[in-house]
Design a protein around this motif. Structure first.
Motif, mmCIF file in Angstrom:
data_model
loop_
_atom_site.group_PDB
_atom_site.id
_atom_site.type_symbol
_atom_site.label_atom_id
_atom_site.label_comp_id
_atom_site.label_asym_id
_atom_site.label_seq_id
_atom_site.Cartn_x
_atom_site.Cartn_y
_atom_site.Cartn_z
ATOM 1 N N ARG A 1 1.817 -36.204 -34.740
ATOM 2 C CA ARG A 1 0.722 -35.995 -33.781
ATOM 3 C C ARG A 1 1.000 -34.758 -32.925
ATOM 4 N NH1 ARG A 1 -0.356 -36.776 -28.536
ATOM 5 N NH2 ARG A 1 -2.458 -37.373 -27.925
ATOM 6 N N GLY A 2 2.245 -34.653 -32.463
ATOM 7 C CA GLY A 2 2.617 -33.510 -31.633
ATOM 8 C C GLY A 2 2.468 -32.193 -32.377
ATOM 9 N N LEU A 3 2.857 -32.176 -33.664
ATOM 10 C CA LEU A 3 2.738 -30.941 -34.451
ATOM 11 C C LEU A 3 1.270 -30.613 -34.723
ATOM 12 C CD1 LEU A 3 5.626 -31.494 -37.045
ATOM 13 C CD2 LEU A 3 5.550 -29.748 -35.262
ATOM 14 N N THR A 4 0.472 -31.630 -35.020
ATOM 15 C CA THR A 4 -0.948 -31.393 -35.332
ATOM 16 C C THR A 4 -1.710 -30.884 -34.117
ATOM 17 O OG1 THR A 4 -0.873 -33.148 -36.987
ATOM 18 C CG2 THR A 4 -3.054 -32.456 -36.239
ATOM 19 N N LEU A 5 -1.436 -31.476 -32.959
ATOM 20 C CA LEU A 5 -2.150 -31.079 -31.736
ATOM 21 C C LEU A 5 -1.484 -29.906 -31.037
ATOM 22 C CD1 LEU A 5 -3.021 -34.589 -30.233
ATOM 23 C CD2 LEU A 5 -4.464 -33.073 -31.601
ATOM 24 N N VAL B 1 -13.181 -14.596 -35.202
ATOM 25 C CA VAL B 1 -13.622 -15.351 -36.378
ATOM 26 C C VAL B 1 -12.472 -15.678 -37.327
ATOM 27 C CG1 VAL B 1 -16.028 -14.632 -36.441
ATOM 28 C CG2 VAL B 1 -14.281 -13.159 -37.446
ATOM 29 N N MET B 2 -11.418 -14.843 -37.333
ATOM 30 C CA MET B 2 -10.321 -15.053 -38.275
ATOM 31 C C MET B 2 -9.177 -15.865 -37.685
ATOM 32 S SD MET B 2 -11.419 -13.710 -40.975
ATOM 33 C CE MET B 2 -9.968 -13.660 -41.997
ATOM 34 N N ASP B 3 -9.301 -16.299 -36.447
ATOM 35 C CA ASP B 3 -8.236 -17.118 -35.848
ATOM 36 C C ASP B 3 -8.087 -18.426 -36.614
ATOM 37 O OD1 ASP B 3 -7.588 -15.309 -33.935
ATOM 38 O OD2 ASP B 3 -8.799 -16.207 -32.348
ATOM 39 N N HIS B 4 -6.841 -18.835 -36.789
ATOM 40 C CA HIS B 4 -6.580 -20.099 -37.492
ATOM 41 C C HIS B 4 -7.010 -21.271 -36.618
ATOM 42 C CE1 HIS B 4 -4.282 -23.356 -39.445
ATOM 43 N NE2 HIS B 4 -4.380 -22.603 -40.526
ATOM 44 N N LYS B 5 -7.351 -22.362 -37.261
ATOM 45 C CA LYS B 5 -7.840 -23.498 -36.468
ATOM 46 C C LYS B 5 -6.757 -24.104 -35.577
ATOM 47 C CE LYS B 5 -7.558 -27.192 -39.903
ATOM 48 N NZ LYS B 5 -8.384 -28.179 -40.620
ATOM 49 N N ASP B 6 -5.493 -23.847 -35.908
ATOM 50 C CA ASP B 6 -4.432 -24.263 -34.986
ATOM 51 C C ASP B 6 -4.567 -23.538 -33.646
ATOM 52 O OD1 ASP B 6 -3.447 -25.946 -36.854
ATOM 53 O OD2 ASP B 6 -1.726 -24.715 -37.421
ATOM 54 N N GLN B 7 -4.952 -22.245 -33.709
ATOM 55 C CA GLN B 7 -5.169 -21.480 -32.475
ATOM 56 C C GLN B 7 -6.381 -22.007 -31.710
ATOM 57 O OE1 GLN B 7 -4.677 -17.717 -35.007
ATOM 58 N NE2 GLN B 7 -4.281 -16.968 -32.964
ATOM 59 N N VAL B 8 -7.368 -22.501 -32.451
ATOM 60 C CA VAL B 8 -8.546 -23.082 -31.799
ATOM 61 C C VAL B 8 -8.129 -24.307 -30.990
ATOM 62 C CG1 VAL B 8 -10.781 -24.187 -32.183
ATOM 63 C CG2 VAL B 8 -10.083 -22.246 -33.603
ATOM 64 N N VAL B 9 -7.350 -25.183 -31.615
ATOM 65 C CA VAL B 9 -6.885 -26.388 -30.918
ATOM 66 C C VAL B 9 -6.023 -26.005 -29.720
ATOM 67 C CG1 VAL B 9 -5.499 -28.476 -31.157
ATOM 68 C CG2 VAL B 9 -6.981 -27.757 -33.029
ATOM 69 N N GLU B 10 -5.157 -25.004 -29.926
ATOM 70 C CA GLU B 10 -4.297 -24.528 -28.835
ATOM 71 C C GLU B 10 -5.130 -24.021 -27.662
ATOM 72 O OE1 GLU B 10 -1.588 -21.396 -29.831
ATOM 73 O OE2 GLU B 10 -0.042 -22.829 -30.383
ATOM 74 N N ALA B 11 -6.201 -23.285 -27.978
ATOM 75 C CA ALA B 11 -7.052 -22.720 -26.918
ATOM 76 C C ALA B 11 -7.719 -23.832 -26.108
ATOM 77 C CB ALA B 11 -8.112 -21.807 -27.535
ATOM 78 N N PHE B 12 -8.199 -24.867 -26.771
ATOM 79 C CA PHE B 12 -8.823 -25.978 -26.046
ATOM 80 C C PHE B 12 -7.778 -26.743 -25.236
ATOM 81 C CE2 PHE B 12 -12.472 -25.438 -28.899
ATOM 82 C CZ PHE B 12 -13.498 -25.601 -27.990
ATOM 83 N N GLU B 13 -6.575 -26.891 -25.800
ATOM 84 C CA GLU B 13 -5.510 -27.589 -25.076
ATOM 85 C C GLU B 13 -5.121 -26.833 -23.802
ATOM 86 O OE1 GLU B 13 -4.898 -31.111 -26.860
ATOM 87 O OE2 GLU B 13 -3.458 -30.342 -25.412
ATOM 88 N N GLY B 14 -5.082 -25.493 -23.919
ATOM 89 C CA GLY B 14 -4.609 -24.682 -22.806
ATOM 90 C C GLY B 14 -5.636 -24.430 -21.730
ATOM 91 N N HIS B 15 -6.921 -24.456 -22.076
ATOM 92 C CA HIS B 15 -7.939 -24.023 -21.107
ATOM 93 C C HIS B 15 -8.913 -25.116 -20.680
ATOM 94 C CE1 HIS B 15 -6.798 -19.779 -21.332
ATOM 95 N NE2 HIS B 15 -6.552 -20.019 -22.616
ATOM 96 N N ASN C 1 -9.934 -22.881 -42.891
ATOM 97 C CA ASN C 1 -9.135 -23.134 -41.682
ATOM 98 C C ASN C 1 -9.203 -21.998 -40.672
ATOM 99 O OD1 ASN C 1 -8.242 -25.608 -42.738
ATOM 100 N ND2 ASN C 1 -6.591 -24.595 -43.843
ATOM 101 N N THR C 2 -10.309 -21.266 -40.651
ATOM 102 C CA THR C 2 -10.482 -20.224 -39.636
ATOM 103 C C THR C 2 -11.558 -20.663 -38.637
ATOM 104 O OG1 THR C 2 -12.100 -19.085 -41.030
ATOM 105 C CG2 THR C 2 -9.811 -18.331 -41.163
ATOM 106 N N ALA C 3 -11.566 -19.961 -37.505
ATOM 107 C CA ALA C 3 -12.549 -20.296 -36.468
ATOM 108 C C ALA C 3 -13.970 -20.129 -36.993
ATOM 109 C CB ALA C 3 -12.328 -19.407 -35.249
ATOM 110 N N ALA C 4 -14.158 -19.155 -37.899
ATOM 111 C CA ALA C 4 -15.503 -18.917 -38.439
ATOM 112 C C ALA C 4 -16.042 -20.140 -39.167
ATOM 113 C CB ALA C 4 -15.475 -17.716 -39.386
ATOM 114 N N ARG C 5 -15.145 -20.891 -39.832
ATOM 115 C CA ARG C 5 -15.583 -22.084 -40.566
ATOM 116 C C ARG C 5 -15.886 -23.246 -39.614
ATOM 117 N NH1 ARG C 5 -14.923 -22.617 -46.132
ATOM 118 N NH2 ARG C 5 -14.863 -20.528 -47.045
#
Length: 444
Positions: free
Chosen positions: A330-334, A203-217, A126-130
């Motif tokens: 859905r709201g919590l996942t995204l 690389v160690m960012d959690h995939k929740d942060q990945v989704v957050e980054a795409f949502e925000g930018h 569940n990290t960005a590296a994966r």
């Protein structure tokens, strides 16, 4: 004449060595413009200390292609001599099969280094590296678009849509796309057409942060950096979307007590092992709901029509709760909401439950009156619908948020917990109101 030629060749060779040694950055840029096999051959003719010095200046993309042109016997000792973070970055860019083969070769001669690199190559789940795509292409900012396009044409396989721009310190300073490259004057430099990097991931960012980054930018791809802030990969919007879609599918399974690992063609025994514990728990909660009905046994015996209408009350509240639960999950996942939004979400679902309850109560009340000719029975079912839908809606919002707040997986069997609440609330409100208005109900 021959002596003069030898002297000239020697002078050229010394000048070449001197240039590669004194100007590693410029040398790396020039190597990047050569076909990878020629660049690899040229490097192999140099002293090792020269290669190691300029290797770190080779931009991502060019370095991997040149490395692949080295003979297999040369690759392992070459990796062993690099700094660990450069070696890990290089190994990370290889396919899984090539990476394992290299590590096996390395282990034969440099066991300690192979163990160290193997450990560094493992990233937590569940990290960005994966999630990242390791195939990235980067160039220095002063490279002309003509040179960039020429190098891209030499690539094997698909060319990445996003091209990254580095400064002389190999820091990531910009990005551009293939469309821009093709549509711009070839005499321009990459830096002239690049746009600033809006967001990066570690690389160690959690995939929740990945989704957050795409949502925000709202970007097409996000570059991923290692601990040394060097570009090691990118995550495309499609990759994040695919991962989120898989999470939502997994959540749907766990919400009803099935394992995330279970597939449609999993063995029956595997499915039984994963589902049976939750079915046993569900049995206990069903007995709790049955106990509520048992508490009104005397009233049901007097007004048998209540037993007929019980499934209607429980069924409607169950469906309303499931709707609220699905939207909240859905709201919590995204990452649309967090636990601190519990009050707003609960208030919204309560209002939805109230308005839906009133509408359903009117329809249901009319139907029950036409069926039973009893105003009291119609009034009981109408009031029960309103109260049970309000409770079900707010429970559907609160259950997953509460699970997350307490550090539990909000998807983990939240549907079973919710069903227990809505069954008990539905039975209690229906039979409780019936008890209060028992004088208006038909006996028998």
């Amino acid at each position: 004449m021959s002596v003069a030629k030898d002297t000239l060749d020697s002078a050229v060779e010394q000048l070449s060595d001197e240039f590669l040694s004194k100007f590693p950055l410029k040398s790396a840029q020039l190597l990047g413009t050569l076909p990878p096999d020629e660049a690899a051959e040229l490097l192999r003719q140099q002293a090792q200390h020269i290669i190691y010095r300029l290797w770190k200046y080779l931009p991502p993309g060019a370095a991997e292609q040149i490395f692949l042109q080295f003979p297999v016997d040369y690759q392992a000792p070459f990796i062993a001599s690099l700094d660990s973070h450069i070696a890990v970055g290089l190994l990370n860019k290889q396919s899984q099969e090539a990476q394992q083969a290299l590590l096996a070769k390395l282990k034969e001669q440099y066991s300690t280094i192979a163990d160290e690199l193997s450990e560094l190559l493992i990233f937590p789940e569940n990290t960005a590296a994966r999630m990242m795509n390791k195939k990235v292409q980067a160039f220095y900012g002063d490279t002309t678009l003509r040179e960039v396009l020429a190098q891209l044409k030499r690539l094997d396989g698909k060319v990445p849509d996003v091209i990254y721009v580095l400064n002389e310190q190999q820091d990531l300073v910009g990005e551009t796309t293939l469309n821009v490259l093709v549509g711009s004057s070839s005499s321009k430099t990459l830096m002239q057409v690049a746009t600033p990097i809006r967001v990066t991931l570690n690389v160690m960012d959690h995939k929740d942060q990945v989704v957050e980054a795409f949502e925000g930018h709202k970007v097409r791809a996000i570059p991923v950096l290692d601990a040394q802030q060097q570009l090691v990969g990118q995550i495309r919007f499609f990759d994040a979307y695919q991962s989120t879609k898989e999470d939502l599918a997994s959540d749907m399974q766990t919400m009803v007590g099935a394992s995330k690992d279970e597939k449609a063609l999993s063995s029956s025994w595997f499915a039984v092992k994963k589902r049976l514990p939750w079915l046993q728990i569900n049995l206990l909660t069903a007995f709790a709901a049955a106990a509520v009905v048992g508490a009104f046994e005397g009233l049901i015996a007097q007004v048998t029509a209540l037993a007929i209408l019980l499934p209607v009350a429980a069924g409607q509240s169950g469906n309303a709760g499931a709707q609220a639960l699905a939207v909240t999950m859905r709201g919590l996942t995204l990452r649309e909401i967090s636990t601190r939004h519990w009050y707003q979400v609960m208030l919204k679902e309560m209002m939805v439950g109230l308005l839906n309850g009133i509408a359903i109560a009117v329809t249901c009340g009319i139907g029950v009156y036409l069926w039973s000719q009893s105003l009291g029975l119609a009034l009981v079912i109408a009031l029960a619908m309103i109260s049970s839908l309000v409770i079900a809606g707010s429970s559907g919002a609160i259950v997953p948020i509460a699970l997350k707040k307490f550090g539990l997986d909000p998807a983990q069997s939240s549907s079973i917990v919710l069903t227990t609440i809505t069954d008990i609330a539905g039975f209690m409100s229906f039979l409780g109101i019936a008890l209060l208005l028992s004088d208006m109900l038909p006996k028998g």
